[in-house]
Design a protein around this motif. Structure first.
Motif, PDB file in Angstrom:
ATOM      1  N   ASP A  56       9.446 -13.699 -71.212  1.00 15.70           N
ATOM      2  CA  ASP A  56       9.693 -14.989 -72.102  1.00 15.70           C
ATOM      3  C   ASP A  56       8.916 -14.662 -73.700  1.00 15.70           C
ATOM      4  OD1 ASP A  56      10.838 -16.032 -70.297  1.00 15.70           O
ATOM      5  OD2 ASP A  56       9.480 -17.184 -69.381  1.00 15.70           O
ATOM      6  N   ALA A  57       7.771 -13.929 -73.533  1.00  9.61           N
ATOM      7  CA  ALA A  57       7.039 -13.668 -74.819  1.00  9.61           C
ATOM      8  C   ALA A  57       7.892 -12.847 -75.862  1.00  9.61           C
ATOM      9  CB  ALA A  57       5.814 -13.196 -74.480  1.00  9.61           C
ATOM     10  N   ALA A  58       8.568 -11.827 -75.001  1.00 10.27           N
ATOM     11  CA  ALA A  58       9.236 -10.915 -75.916  1.00 10.27           C
ATOM     12  C   ALA A  58      10.684 -11.711 -76.725  1.00 10.27           C
ATOM     13  CB  ALA A  58      10.099  -9.834 -75.044  1.00 10.27           C
ATOM     14  N   GLU A  59      10.912 -12.707 -75.936  1.00  9.10           N
ATOM     15  CA  GLU A  59      11.785 -13.866 -76.683  1.00  9.10           C
ATOM     16  C   GLU A  59      11.803 -14.130 -78.253  1.00  9.10           C
ATOM     17  OE1 GLU A  59      15.168 -14.511 -75.720  1.00  9.10           O
ATOM     18  OE2 GLU A  59      14.975 -13.419 -73.851  1.00  9.10           O
ATOM     19  N   ALA A  60      10.349 -14.235 -78.334  1.00  9.81           N
ATOM     20  CA  ALA A  60       9.765 -14.642 -79.545  1.00  9.81           C
ATOM     21  C   ALA A  60       9.969 -13.617 -80.672  1.00  9.81           C
ATOM     22  CB  ALA A  60       8.256 -14.898 -79.608  1.00  9.81           C
ATOM     23  N   LEU A  61       9.857 -12.153 -80.178  1.00  8.26           N
ATOM     24  CA  LEU A  61       9.931 -11.130 -81.075  1.00  8.26           C
ATOM     25  C   LEU A  61      11.289 -10.898 -81.353  1.00  8.26           C
ATOM     26  CD1 LEU A  61       8.816  -8.536 -81.962  1.00  8.26           C
ATOM     27  CD2 LEU A  61       9.274  -7.541 -79.564  1.00  8.26           C
ATOM     28  N   TRP A  62      12.066 -11.044 -80.365  1.00  6.15           N
ATOM     29  CA  TRP A  62      13.566 -10.795 -80.421  1.00  6.15           C
ATOM     30  C   TRP A  62      14.291 -11.972 -81.485  1.00  6.15           C
ATOM     31  CZ3 TRP A  62      14.042 -10.585 -74.804  1.00  6.15           C
ATOM     32  CH2 TRP A  62      13.663  -9.176 -74.230  1.00  6.15           C
ATOM     33  N   GLU A  63      13.738 -13.210 -81.389  1.00  3.52           N
ATOM     34  CA  GLU A  63      14.451 -14.332 -82.335  1.00  3.52           C
ATOM     35  C   GLU A  63      13.914 -13.803 -83.725  1.00  3.52           C
ATOM     36  OE1 GLU A  63      16.707 -16.531 -81.882  1.00  3.52           O
ATOM     37  OE2 GLU A  63      17.009 -15.553 -79.768  1.00  3.52           O
ATOM     38  N   ARG A  64      12.508 -13.502 -83.729  1.00  7.12           N
ATOM     39  CA  ARG A  64      11.974 -13.338 -84.965  1.00  7.12           C
ATOM     40  C   ARG A  64      12.953 -12.210 -85.694  1.00  7.12           C
ATOM     41  NH1 ARG A  64       6.521 -10.160 -85.426  1.00  7.12           N
ATOM     42  NH2 ARG A  64       6.954  -9.370 -87.717  1.00  7.12           N
ATOM     43  N   PHE A  65      13.025 -11.077 -85.189  1.00  3.84           N
ATOM     44  CA  PHE A  65      13.877 -10.079 -85.924  1.00  3.84           C
ATOM     45  C   PHE A  65      15.265 -10.418 -86.060  1.00  3.84           C
ATOM     46  CE2 PHE A  65       9.851  -8.252 -85.460  1.00  3.84           C
ATOM     47  CZ  PHE A  65       9.548  -7.586 -86.529  1.00  3.84           C
ATOM     48  N   ALA A  66      15.932 -11.164 -85.099  1.00  5.60           N
ATOM     49  CA  ALA A  66      17.464 -11.534 -85.202  1.00  5.60           C
ATOM     50  C   ALA A  66      17.558 -12.155 -86.473  1.00  5.60           C
ATOM     51  CB  ALA A  66      17.795 -12.113 -83.842  1.00  5.60           C
ATOM     52  N   ALA A  67      16.515 -12.888 -86.924  1.00  8.60           N
ATOM     53  CA  ALA A  67      16.605 -13.877 -87.895  1.00  8.60           C
ATOM     54  C   ALA A  67      16.188 -13.116 -89.399  1.00  8.60           C
ATOM     55  CB  ALA A  67      15.794 -15.320 -88.032  1.00  8.60           C
ATOM     56  N   ASP A  68      15.688 -11.973 -89.187  1.00  2.00           N
ATOM     57  CA  ASP A  68      14.987 -11.331 -90.440  1.00  2.00           C
ATOM     58  C   ASP A  68      16.256 -10.427 -91.129  1.00  2.00           C
ATOM     59  OD1 ASP A  68      13.606  -9.566 -92.167  1.00  2.00           O
ATOM     60  OD2 ASP A  68      12.043  -9.061 -90.735  1.00  2.00           O
ATOM     61  N   CYS A  69      16.252 -10.894 -92.335  1.00  2.00           N
ATOM     62  CA  CYS A  69      17.148 -10.301 -93.338  1.00  2.00           C
ATOM     63  C   CYS A  69      16.937  -8.944 -93.549  1.00  2.00           C
ATOM     64  CB  CYS A  69      17.733 -10.958 -94.544  1.00  2.00           C
ATOM     65  SG  CYS A  69      16.386 -11.203 -95.593  1.00  2.00           S
ATOM     66  N   GLY A  70      15.754  -8.424 -93.357  1.00  2.92           N
ATOM     67  CA  GLY A  70      15.196  -7.131 -93.734  1.00  2.92           C
ATOM     68  C   GLY A  70      15.361  -6.056 -92.425  1.00  2.92           C
ATOM     69  N   PHE A  71      15.754  -6.678 -91.244  1.00  2.00           N
ATOM     70  CA  PHE A  71      15.711  -6.160 -90.174  1.00  2.00           C
ATOM     71  C   PHE A  71      16.242  -4.606 -90.127  1.00  2.00           C
ATOM     72  CE2 PHE A  71      16.904  -5.819 -85.367  1.00  2.00           C
ATOM     73  CZ  PHE A  71      15.770  -5.301 -84.971  1.00  2.00           C
ATOM     74  N   ALA A  72      17.314  -4.640 -90.678  1.00  2.00           N
ATOM     75  CA  ALA A  72      18.151  -3.516 -90.677  1.00  2.00           C
ATOM     76  C   ALA A  72      17.560  -2.256 -91.375  1.00  2.00           C
ATOM     77  CB  ALA A  72      19.739  -3.676 -91.074  1.00  2.00           C
ATOM     78  N   ASP A  73      17.011  -2.746 -92.641  1.00  2.00           N
ATOM     79  CA  ASP A  73      16.237  -1.714 -93.447  1.00  2.00           C
ATOM     80  C   ASP A  73      15.167  -1.370 -92.933  1.00  2.00           C
ATOM     81  OD1 ASP A  73      18.125  -1.848 -95.343  1.00  2.00           O
ATOM     82  OD2 ASP A  73      17.060  -3.631 -96.340  1.00  2.00           O
ATOM     83  N   SER A  74      14.249  -1.922 -92.149  1.00  2.00           N
ATOM     84  CA  SER A  74      13.084  -1.563 -91.391  1.00  2.00           C
ATOM     85  C   SER A  74      13.479  -0.779 -90.254  1.00  2.00           C
ATOM     86  CB  SER A  74      12.454  -2.874 -90.788  1.00  2.00           C
ATOM     87  OG  SER A  74      11.847  -3.711 -91.789  1.00  2.00           O
ATOM     88  N   ILE A  75      14.560  -0.777 -89.667  1.00  2.00           N
ATOM     89  CA  ILE A  75      15.145   0.128 -88.512  1.00  2.00           C
ATOM     90  C   ILE A  75      15.436   1.201 -89.171  1.00  2.00           C
ATOM     91  CG2 ILE A  75      16.745   0.178 -86.510  1.00  2.00           C
ATOM     92  CD1 ILE A  75      14.225  -1.584 -86.178  1.00  2.00           C
ATOM     93  N   ARG A  76      16.089   1.199 -90.229  1.00  2.00           N
ATOM     94  CA  ARG A  76      16.851   2.575 -90.693  1.00  2.00           C
ATOM     95  C   ARG A  76      15.776   3.484 -91.296  1.00  2.00           C
ATOM     96  NH1 ARG A  76      19.855  -0.021 -94.046  1.00  2.00           N
ATOM     97  NH2 ARG A  76      21.396  -0.288 -92.641  1.00  2.00           N
ATOM     98  N   GLU A  77      14.702   2.737 -92.030  1.00  2.00           N
ATOM     99  CA  GLU A  77      13.400   3.408 -92.417  1.00  2.00           C
ATOM    100  C   GLU A  77      12.512   4.120 -91.125  1.00  2.00           C
ATOM    101  OE1 GLU A  77       9.027   2.058 -94.467  1.00  2.00           O
ATOM    102  OE2 GLU A  77      10.904   0.946 -95.040  1.00  2.00           O
ATOM    103  N   MET A  78      12.555   3.249 -90.164  1.00  2.00           N
ATOM    104  CA  MET A  78      11.597   4.074 -89.124  1.00  2.00           C
ATOM    105  C   MET A  78      12.445   5.304 -88.540  1.00  2.00           C
ATOM    106  SD  MET A  78       9.093   3.733 -87.209  1.00  2.00           S
ATOM    107  CE  MET A  78       8.378   4.781 -85.841  1.00  2.00           C
ATOM    108  N   ARG A  79      13.829   5.024 -88.426  1.00  2.00           N
ATOM    109  CA  ARG A  79      14.401   5.920 -87.744  1.00  2.00           C
ATOM    110  C   ARG A  79      14.559   7.321 -88.816  1.00  2.00           C
ATOM    111  NH1 ARG A  79      15.629   9.703 -85.801  1.00  2.00           N
ATOM    112  NH2 ARG A  79      17.620  10.379 -84.974  1.00  2.00           N
ATOM    113  N   GLN A  80      14.475   7.109 -90.000  1.00  2.00           N
ATOM    114  CA  GLN A  80      14.293   8.186 -91.009  1.00  2.00           C
ATOM    115  C   GLN A  80      13.034   8.983 -90.817  1.00  2.00           C
ATOM    116  OE1 GLN A  80      15.580   6.122 -94.501  1.00  2.00           O
ATOM    117  NE2 GLN A  80      17.627   6.791 -94.504  1.00  2.00           N
ATOM    118  N   LYS A  81      11.934   8.194 -90.846  1.00  2.00           N
ATOM    119  CA  LYS A  81      10.543   8.641 -90.479  1.00  2.00           C
ATOM    120  C   LYS A  81      10.588   9.391 -89.167  1.00  2.00           C
ATOM    121  CE  LYS A  81       7.813   5.115 -92.653  1.00  2.00           C
ATOM    122  NZ  LYS A  81       6.788   3.934 -92.442  1.00  2.00           N
TER     123      LYS A  81
END
Length: 189
Positions: A56-81
């Motif tokens: 249930d706590a993780a739901e807050a995390l998923w909802e937070r990033f589902a709504a984050d317009c920078g989510f894809a860029d953050s993930i792409r940056e982490m993957r490149q690292k």
């Protein structure tokens, strides 16, 4: 063994985290890549009530990033690292390797709010198909590629006797890995 560095706040955090602390961490501090990591969260043992609270706590995390317009860029940056951190060929971190499949499916599950999120990479790939996020042909390529990479990674460990990041260098070990992979996957290489 459990790597205690992989808990909220790493080495600085408490060894045990309450559900309330976990929720606060997910709502305010957790990084985008953690949203992907926690898509694999599932109850396996112990108190099912505590397991449910963590999910249930993780739901807050998923909802937070589902709504984050920078989510894809953050993930792409982490993957490149991750890719740059290990310039050698690697079953997990090289371009097109296991992490790419894992990052793609985790991203889609979070971004599109697909629940439940646990399961193997294969399960996650086909859940994306069911939701209309991947074409069946693309999913089949990801599924077969992931199966090949995971199988060869495990077989290399068996043949060589230790973890190898890529194919063995000795001809004998390479042939043994190929032969076992062909038998297990029922394919000719």
């Amino acid at each position: 063994p459990v790597d205690s560095r992989l808990r909220p706040r790493g080495l600085e955090g408490e060894l045990l985290t309450t559900s309330a602390d976990l929720t606060r961490y997910f709502e305010r501090e957790a990084q985008a890549w953690e949203a992907l990591t926690y898509t694999k969260l599932r109850y396996i043992a112990g108190s099912s009530e505590i397991g449910e609270k963590a999910t249930d706590a993780a739901e807050a995390l998923w909802e937070r990033f589902a709504a984050d317009c920078g989510f894809a860029d953050s993930i792409r940056e982490m993957r490149q690292k991750l890719e740059v951190s290990d310039a050698e060929k690697n079953f997990k971190t090289s371009a097109g390797a296991i992490y790419d499949i894992d990052f793609l499916t985790g991203f889609l599950l979070v971004k599109e709010r697909i629940h439940p999120k646990n399961g193997s990479v294969r399960d996650r790939i086909w859940r994306c198909v069911d939701a209309g996020l991947l074409h069946r042909h693309d999913a089949a390529l990801l599924d077969h590629g992931g199966e090949l990479l995971r199988t060869v990674d495990h077989l290399t460990r068996l043949v060589v006797g230790r973890r190898y990041k890529w194919l063995p260098t000795s001809e004998q070990a390479l042939r043994a890995t190929e032969k076992l992979a062909s038998a297990i996957l029922n394919r000719v290489f």
